[in-house]
Design a protein around this motif. Structure first.
Motif, PDB file in Angstrom:
ATOM      1  N   SER A  58       0.849  -1.188   0.000  1.00 56.91           N
ATOM      2  CA  SER A  58       0.000   0.000   0.000  1.00 56.91           C
ATOM      3  C   SER A  58       0.877   1.226   0.000  1.00 56.91           C
ATOM      4  CB  SER A  58      -0.913   0.008   1.237  1.00 56.91           C
ATOM      5  OG  SER A  58      -1.670   1.197   1.291  1.00 56.91           O
ATOM      6  N   THR A  76      -7.566   4.667  -3.908  1.00 57.16           N
ATOM      7  CA  THR A  76      -7.906   3.252  -4.069  1.00 57.16           C
ATOM      8  C   THR A  76      -7.453   2.516  -2.813  1.00 57.16           C
ATOM      9  OG1 THR A  76      -5.812   2.650  -5.100  1.00 57.16           O
ATOM     10  CG2 THR A  76      -7.572   3.432  -6.571  1.00 57.16           C
ATOM     11  N   SER A  77      -7.669   1.224  -2.821  1.00 61.77           N
ATOM     12  CA  SER A  77      -7.221   0.421  -1.687  1.00 61.77           C
ATOM     13  C   SER A  77      -5.707   0.273  -1.668  1.00 61.77           C
ATOM     14  CB  SER A  77      -7.877  -0.960  -1.727  1.00 61.77           C
ATOM     15  OG  SER A  77      -7.562  -1.625  -2.953  1.00 61.77           O
ATOM     16  N   ASP A  78      -5.027   0.588  -2.766  1.00 61.35           N
ATOM     17  CA  ASP A  78      -3.577   0.436  -2.857  1.00 61.35           C
ATOM     18  C   ASP A  78      -2.819   1.689  -2.470  1.00 61.35           C
ATOM     19  OD1 ASP A  78      -3.931  -2.149  -3.721  1.00 61.35           O
ATOM     20  OD2 ASP A  78      -4.040  -1.557  -5.842  1.00 61.35           O
ATOM     21  N   GLN A 109     -17.833   1.516  -5.074  1.00 57.44           N
ATOM     22  CA  GLN A 109     -18.042   0.203  -4.468  1.00 57.44           C
ATOM     23  C   GLN A 109     -17.970   0.275  -2.953  1.00 57.44           C
ATOM     24  OE1 GLN A 109     -15.138  -2.384  -6.175  1.00 57.44           O
ATOM     25  NE2 GLN A 109     -16.021  -2.329  -8.240  1.00 57.44           N
ATOM     26  N   SER A 170     -11.961   0.213  -1.652  1.00 60.46           N
ATOM     27  CA  SER A 170     -12.371  -0.040  -3.032  1.00 60.46           C
ATOM     28  C   SER A 170     -11.136  -0.247  -3.905  1.00 60.46           C
ATOM     29  CB  SER A 170     -13.209   1.126  -3.550  1.00 60.46           C
ATOM     30  OG  SER A 170     -13.520   0.951  -4.907  1.00 60.46           O
ATOM     31  N   SER A 171     -11.163  -1.318  -4.688  1.00 59.60           N
ATOM     32  CA  SER A 171     -10.050  -1.573  -5.618  1.00 59.60           C
ATOM     33  C   SER A 171     -10.064  -0.614  -6.789  1.00 59.60           C
ATOM     34  CB  SER A 171     -10.105  -3.019  -6.119  1.00 59.60           C
ATOM     35  OG  SER A 171     -11.361  -3.270  -6.754  1.00 59.60           O
ATOM     36  N   ALA A 172     -11.263  -0.150  -7.153  1.00 57.97           N
ATOM     37  CA  ALA A 172     -11.369   0.825  -8.245  1.00 57.97           C
ATOM     38  C   ALA A 172     -11.114   2.222  -7.695  1.00 57.97           C
ATOM     39  CB  ALA A 172     -12.746   0.750  -8.891  1.00 57.97           C
TER      40      ALA A 172
END
Length: 833
Positions: A58, A76-78, A109, A170-172
């Motif tokens: 991350s 994002t989640s990253d 999401q 959210s990954s997006a």
């Protein structure tokens, strides 16, 4: 190599030297790998040793941010972004900071989490924000603004940092905008007006200046909706500025266009507080329409553009000198009536003494003396007769209506058994069943039922001691009722006031918040104080009745003919009951105004029904002393009225079935009562005539039809209006018949009538101003609130209390003095109507 040097692996530090590099204002942490020439070797080593940790990598980006700059970014989640802000905090000045965020992505999401880390506080919220409304409705907010809580600092000035962390699962990528700005005029001042557009929750700080112990915070708006909430909270973090938590602490009230809360310094140890204003998700709490029910249980509703422009004003409230002036004014008004009554009593006593001395010392013939005492026979066209009836009373009727030579009080001789019983039994052993029926009168053949006109002497034949005992029951019964009624009422309103003070919910009680002056635990002391007039004037009326009662008993002890054979029979029990009822009305009205609302409105009206009923009974008793209703039956009827009042308050709003049942009972009860009065208790079902009190029935049918068609929400006031209208009609009928009978109204009674009529007119004007109404929501009721108009302490409703208490006292005096002209007229010349 560049990617490796700008990345911080979440799995741990593999090897090498930790350093930081800056790129375009961003600060990124990474692993410095020594010399560039060893890059390929180190790259292989890093991939081998750190590959497992790379799966959960991350990116944390920390950037220095500036106020009043909008940052448009994606999360994002990253990756996680940290915005670093700094500002100078001063001990003598508090600077407001507001964080505004908006999601630009339409369908996310997962929500985006914003965490604001301050030196002594942490604020976290998610966007979109989901708030619940009624019936589990869910409202989604993608645009949100939060004001940061600013804890006080002890330093003269210091620089403080705070950080805004933005993250999501959210990954997006989710596109958002962030803006941190300073709040202009965050600190309010006395007589300060702040115009602010509100979209969610916002708060401001107020610090009590020296010499100001109480202020009133007023919030106004030009628009009724959206519904909003104004709250007063102590200086502590976190500040509850959302619709779902604004009621957690402090004082609060809903508002449409107006809200006002009086704040006292003693309630806030820090000598300061926050004024919090929040826009609600729904308008139902303010009387607005409720939105449609979603088709799906978990469907999210768009809250829309719920913004409102507010004007916040903080102004100093009244000081202790105004409280003292208000109390002295209230006492002065009503104590002046005591002084005026004392002066009138002295003048009247002096006049009566002169008249008595003149009668005793005048050199007049026995016939003239008898004429002065009202004993001379008069023709039917003289005083006390109908000039237009064309008929005279027979000598037999006159003879039958006279007392025996030794008769006291103008009573006829009765059977030996009845006389022996009345003489030998003590008053304490007399049962009301012995004198509450007409059996003795019906058996008395001296009363001719075919007699065209009855005189008071025909209906004043019972022993005066028995009647005095009978009518004293009215006083003792109402005193007992008052004690048992008032004690639980006082306990209940104390509980109401305690709940308001503990919970801070200002919507429980319907005050005039623009003129509600607290004192101790009471929220609106002025509305309670203004009821003092009912108590003081009721007590004064009791003293007047006591004085008349003592004088009458002394006259009887002296065997004065005017006291025993002339005038309307003097029975003071109902007068004592009326004075007691007026005092109880003041006490219960004060209890109602401790916390006025629809559940305890009957406290304010119960003894109004009592007063109206007792006045009608007294009017009837004047000409029908022997056949008036007993105290038990009268209070039972009044209890039934109060019972229907409670039912109407609980079930009558919009209930057609209730109104139909009530209208039928109303008509039947009025028909039965009017027939009973018209035939003086001597009627049978087959003997009724269709013309019986046609005007009374017409009036009753009109009232019942109005209630059935309009179905007013305030049933208690509607019922009280019926009682007052009937009382006024009966009083007007009495005056008209009195004048038609050739009687006159003395100067004192005429002055009381005119004075009372004028005061009633002004009192009703102030009553219909309508400063609050529990028929609407608390927010809608506050739209009717007004400023104080008298001494900066009393409002229109307080003036209604002043004037109505004076008018009721005047009405009682009218009933007391209107037949004083008959004091020297024999009872066989006073007609019954």
């Amino acid at each position: 190599m560049r990617l490796l040097s700008e990345t911080l692996w979440a799995g741990g530090v593999c090897s090498g030297e930790v350093c930081s590099q800056a790129d375009d204002g961003s600060r990124m942490l990474g692993l410095c790998c020594g010399s560039v020439r060893f890059a390929p070797v180190l790259l292989v080593l890093m991939l081998v040793s750190c590959c497992p940790a790379a799966c959960g990598a991350s990116v944390v980006i920390q950037r220095d941010a500036q106020f009043d700059v909008t940052y448009d970014d994606t999360v994002t989640s990253d990756n996680q972004t940290i915005y670093s802000y700094n500002h100078t905090v001063s001990r003598n000045k508090t600077e407001g900071v507001r964080v505004s965020v908006e999601l630009m992505s339409e369908s996310a999401q997962s929500p985006v989490l914003f965490v604001v880390r301050q030196k002594q506080a942490v604020l976290s919220f998610q966007v979109p924000l989901i708030l619940r409304g009624l019936y589990q409705r869910k409202y989604q907010y993608t645009q949100l603004g939060r004001t940061l809580c600013q804890p006080p600092t002890k330093a003269v000035a210091e620089t403080q940092f705070f950080y805004v962390d933005v993250s999501t699962l959210s990954s997006a990528g989710i596109h958002y905008q962030l803006r941190v700005s300073r709040v202009d005029s965050f600190t309010l001042h006395v007589t300060h007006s702040l115009l602010e557009e509100l979209r969610a929750g916002q708060f401001f700080k107020y610090v009590f200046p020296d010499g100001v112990d109480t202020v009133i915070v007023k919030v106004s708006s030009q628009k009724n909706f959206p519904c909003s909430v104004m709250s007063i909270q102590d200086i502590q973090c976190p500040v509850y500025d959302l619709d779902n938590n604004v009621a957690f602490i402090g004082m609060y009230q809903t508002m449409t266009t107006t809200a006002a809360i009086t704040v006292q310094r003693k309630d806030f140890p820090s000598n300061s507080f926050y004024v919090v204003v929040v826009v609600k998700t729904e308008d139902e709490a303010c009387g607005g329409p409720l939105r449609f029910y979603p088709l799906l249980p978990d469907e999210l509703l768009d809250a829309g553009n719920r913004s409102k422009t507010l004007d916040v004003i903080v102004s100093p409230a009244i000081n202790s000198e105004v409280y003292v002036m208000g109390m002295l004014f209230c006492l002065g008004i009503f104590l002046s009536f005591y002084l005026l009554t004392f002066l009138v009593a002295c003048v009247e006593n002096k006049r009566m003494n002169r008249k008595r001395e003149w009668l005793l010392n005048a050199d007049t013939s026995p016939a003239e003396t008898a004429s002065l005492l009202g004993k001379a026979p008069v023709s039917p066209y003289e005083y006390g007769s109908f000039a237009d009836n064309g008929s005279t009373l027979s000598s037999e009727a006159v003879t039958d209506s006279l007392a025996s030579a030794d008769g006291n009080y103008g009573y006829m001789e009765r059977s030996l058994e009845s006389v022996g019983r009345s003489r030998h039994e003590s008053l304490s052993s007399v049962e009301e069943d012995d004198y509450d029926t007409l059996a003795d009168i019906d058996s008395d053949k001296n009363i001719v039922r075919t007699k065209k006109f009855l005189c008071v002497s025909d209906l004043a034949r019972k022993d005066k001691r028995i009647l005095s005992k009978k009518y004293q029951i009215y006083f003792w019964n109402i005193a007992t009722i008052g004690v048992f009624y008032a004690l639980p009422v006082i306990q209940l309103v104390i509980t109401y006031q305690t709940v308001v003070n503990v919970t801070g919910n200002q919507d429980i009680c319907y005050y005039n918040f623009l003129c509600a002056h607290p004192l101790g635990a009471l929220s609106s002391f002025n509305n309670i104080l203004s009821n003092l007039g009912y108590v003081l004037l009721g007590l004064l009326f009791l003293l007047i009745i006591l004085q008349r009662d003592i004088l009458h008993k002394r006259a009887l002890e002296r065997n004065e003919n005017t006291a025993m054979e002339c005038g309307i029979p003097k029975h003071f029990g109902l007068y004592y009951a009326m004075g007691t009822a007026l005092m109880m009305e003041g006490l219960l009205s004060a209890c109602y105004h401790v916390c006025p609302n629809y559940t305890n409105f009957q406290f304010d009206t119960s003894f109004m029904y009592m007063i109206a009923g007792l006045c009608m009974l007294k009017l009837y008793q004047k000409r029908h002393p022997d056949i008036n209703a007993s105290a038990y039956s009268a209070y039972a009827c009044l209890a039934a009225v109060i019972f229907f009042s409670v039912l109407g308050v609980v079930f009558g709003k919009g209930n057609t079935a209730f109104w139909i049942v009530f209208s039928v009972i109303h008509i039947l009860a009025t028909l039965l009562l009017s027939t009973q009065l018209y035939y003086m208790g001597r009627w049978r079902l087959g003997e009724l005539h269709t013309h019986t009190h046609t005007h009374t029935h017409t009036h009753t049918h009109t009232q019942a039809a109005y209630g059935l068609i309009k179905r007013p929400n305030d049933f208690a006031s509607y019922l009280l209006a019926i009682a007052i209208c009937n009382l006024l009609l009966y009083f007007a009928f009495y005056i008209i018949m009195k004048l038609r009978s050739g009687e006159r109204i003395q100067c004192l009674a005429l002055v009381c009538i005119l004075f009372t009529a004028v005061v009633w007119g002004f009192a009703l004007f102030f009553f219909f101003q309508g400063l609050s109404t529990w028929q609407k929501t608390p927010a809608e009721s506050r739209e009717h609130n007004r400023e104080c108009i008298l001494l900066s302490f009393f409002d229109d409703h307080d003036i209604w209390h002043f004037l109505s208490s004076i008018a009721m006292f005047g009405s009682f005096l009218v009933l007391l003095t209107m037949d004083d002209d008959l004091d020297t007229v024999q009872r066989d010349k006073i007609y019954v109507f």
